[in-house]
Design a protein around this motif. Structure first.
Motif, PDB file in Angstrom:
ATOM      1  N   LYS A  57      57.619  55.920  74.260  1.00  0.00           N
ATOM      2  CA  LYS A  57      58.928  56.053  73.626  1.00  0.00           C
ATOM      3  C   LYS A  57      59.958  55.188  74.347  1.00  0.00           C
ATOM      4  O   LYS A  57      59.889  54.990  75.550  1.00  0.00           O
ATOM      5  N   ASP A  58      60.920  54.705  73.572  1.00  0.00           N
ATOM      6  CA  ASP A  58      62.073  53.970  74.107  1.00  0.00           C
ATOM      7  C   ASP A  58      61.676  52.864  75.076  1.00  0.00           C
ATOM      8  O   ASP A  58      62.183  52.783  76.198  1.00  0.00           O
ATOM      9  N   CYS A  59      60.793  52.002  74.647  1.00  0.00           N
ATOM     10  CA  CYS A  59      60.323  50.895  75.482  1.00  0.00           C
ATOM     11  C   CYS A  59      60.855  49.584  74.897  1.00  0.00           C
ATOM     12  O   CYS A  59      60.743  49.339  73.702  1.00  0.00           O
ATOM     13  N   LYS A  60      61.430  48.763  75.754  1.00  0.00           N
ATOM     14  CA  LYS A  60      61.962  47.456  75.345  1.00  0.00           C
ATOM     15  C   LYS A  60      61.169  46.357  76.036  1.00  0.00           C
ATOM     16  O   LYS A  60      60.808  46.470  77.206  1.00  0.00           O
ATOM     17  N   SER A  61      60.915  45.291  75.304  1.00  0.00           N
ATOM     18  CA  SER A  61      60.288  44.106  75.890  1.00  0.00           C
ATOM     19  C   SER A  61      61.382  43.238  76.488  1.00  0.00           C
ATOM     20  O   SER A  61      62.414  43.014  75.860  1.00  0.00           O
ATOM     21  N   ILE A  62      61.153  42.753  77.705  1.00  0.00           N
ATOM     22  CA  ILE A  62      62.130  41.898  78.371  1.00  0.00           C
ATOM     23  C   ILE A  62      61.440  40.678  78.960  1.00  0.00           C
ATOM     24  O   ILE A  62      60.225  40.661  79.140  1.00  0.00           O
ATOM     25  N   TYR A  63      62.228  39.682  79.236  1.00  0.00           N
ATOM     26  CA  TYR A  63      61.722  38.453  79.823  1.00  0.00           C
ATOM     27  C   TYR A  63      62.705  38.008  80.890  1.00  0.00           C
ATOM     28  O   TYR A  63      63.899  37.947  80.642  1.00  0.00           O
ATOM     29  N   TYR A  64      62.248  37.712  82.079  1.00  0.00           N
ATOM     30  CA  TYR A  64      63.116  37.208  83.138  1.00  0.00           C
ATOM     31  C   TYR A  64      63.540  35.775  82.810  1.00  0.00           C
ATOM     32  O   TYR A  64      62.727  34.967  82.361  1.00  0.00           O
TER      33      TYR A  64
END
Length: 102
Positions: free
Chosen positions: A75-82
């Motif tokens: 739940k409530d997971c976001k993909s991010i990129y540095y």
């Protein structure tokens, strides 16, 4: 029957672009492929933000403390990129053609 084309120029930069068109096309194709991988979530450098923590794909799947619904979906997971990862990847793709872009 093959067509023959003659290209004339007095500009060295313009000639280098013509001679190295396959390197340029290859870089554009690689950028296009990377964009597709990002869109589909296939890129290995994507990190995930869940419950205030940043995880790799493997860490996210293995951590039992990550909040999940009754079906086991996170739940409530976001993909991010540095930003540094993005810059490094773009530099890798453009390495062979940077000389023509200046």
């Amino acid at each position: 029957m093959n067509n023959k084309y003659i290209f004339e120029t007095d500009d060295l930069n313009e000639m280098n672009l013509v001679v190295n068109k396959y390197k340029l096309l290859s870089a554009l194709e690689e950028l296009k492929s990377w964009r597709r991988d990002l869109y589909k979530g296939y890129d290995n450098d994507i990190k995930h933000l869940s419950n205030g923590n940043i995880y790799t794909q493997q860490e996210l799947l293995e951590d039992i403390n990550v909040p999940r619904d009754e079906h086991g979906i996170i739940k409530d997971c976001k993909s991010i990129y540095y930003v540094d990862d993005i810059i490094n990847r773009i530099d890798e793709i453009l390495y062979d053609v940077n000389i023509f872009l200046d």
